[in-house]
Write an enzyme that holds these catalytic residues in place. Sequence first.
Site, PDB file in Angstrom:
ATOM      1  N   ILE A 251       0.820  -1.205   0.000  1.00 16.24           N
ATOM      2  CA  ILE A 251       0.000   0.000   0.000  1.00 16.24           C
ATOM      3  C   ILE A 251       0.854   1.255   0.000  1.00 16.24           C
ATOM      4  CG2 ILE A 251      -0.204  -0.046   2.531  1.00 16.24           C
ATOM      5  CD1 ILE A 251      -3.055   1.136   2.187  1.00 16.24           C
ATOM      6  N   CYS A 252       0.306   2.316  -0.540  1.00 15.87           N
ATOM      7  CA  CYS A 252       0.888   3.660  -0.508  1.00 15.87           C
ATOM      8  C   CYS A 252       2.187   3.692  -1.302  1.00 15.87           C
ATOM      9  CB  CYS A 252       1.078   4.100   0.941  1.00 15.87           C
ATOM     10  SG  CYS A 252       1.393   5.869   1.160  1.00 15.87           S
ATOM     11  N   ALA A 253       3.300   4.034  -0.658  1.00 15.71           N
ATOM     12  CA  ALA A 253       4.590   4.093  -1.338  1.00 15.71           C
ATOM     13  C   ALA A 253       5.243   2.731  -1.485  1.00 15.71           C
ATOM     14  CB  ALA A 253       5.532   5.028  -0.580  1.00 15.71           C
TER      15      ALA A 253
ATOM     16  N   PHE B 240       0.803   5.323  -4.375  1.00 16.76           N
ATOM     17  CA  PHE B 240       0.499   6.717  -4.014  1.00 16.76           C
ATOM     18  C   PHE B 240       0.710   7.577  -5.259  1.00 16.76           C
ATOM     19  CE2 PHE B 240       1.120  10.868  -2.085  1.00 16.76           C
ATOM     20  CZ  PHE B 240       0.192  10.847  -1.056  1.00 16.76           C
TER      21      PHE B 240
ATOM     22  N   SER C  69      -2.518  -0.715  -3.186  1.00 20.14           N
ATOM     23  CA  SER C  69      -3.464   0.331  -2.820  1.00 20.14           C
ATOM     24  C   SER C  69      -2.720   1.655  -2.720  1.00 20.14           C
ATOM     25  CB  SER C  69      -4.164  -0.030  -1.509  1.00 20.14           C
ATOM     26  OG  SER C  69      -5.222   0.867  -1.224  1.00 20.14           O
TER      27      SER C  69
END
Length: 207
Positions: free
Chosen positions: A115-117, A136, A165
């Site tokens: 998720i994210c970075a 991200f 995500s």
Amino acid sequence: MEVFQAGFQKGRDTMKVMILLSKGYEETEAVTVIDYLRRAEIDIDAIATEGNLDTVGSHNIHITADHLLEDVDVADYDMVITPGGMGGVEALSANENVMEALKAQKAAGRYIASICASPIVLDRAGISQQIRGTVFPSLHDQVTFKDYVNDEVVVYDADEKVMTSQGPATAVYFALAIIELLKGKEAAQEVAQGLLLPQVEAWVHTK
């Protein structure tokens, strides 16, 4: 047919998951995933990657991990999860044990979720290049995907068994998608309802 289908390693009747914690991880993403999966009665271990069970997130929140990475066998886990946070992502990417664990997980056909970075970590491991995925938004130029998706908050590549995500606010949906994947849609809905998520979403749509 459902997008997500629950699956289990041969000989095991419950799923086992690890989430990797390195210094500087995004606490919202880590805690949300751990909390939601435990509500769904999915066995998830917080795994420290830097030789100390006391881990520190990007906002100086301390979480005591369950195990050290060197003390577990990745083959015992159905899924490996990486949270974001740039400090944590850089530490994970520089850790050869993490790289080996992710490559072994992928080679064995087991699940990975980032998720994210943290899809950056998948890029360093040579995994993102094989998948349809997201990251991200402002970091999309740091990850090479087979197919980059910018308009879905959670993306699951069923062929490659990798979920991605976009960020802290999508952690709720990331965690629920993991539950649906590992335990089924009914389990995910039960957790969401217990947290009043449907009511919150209905209220937001009235604003």
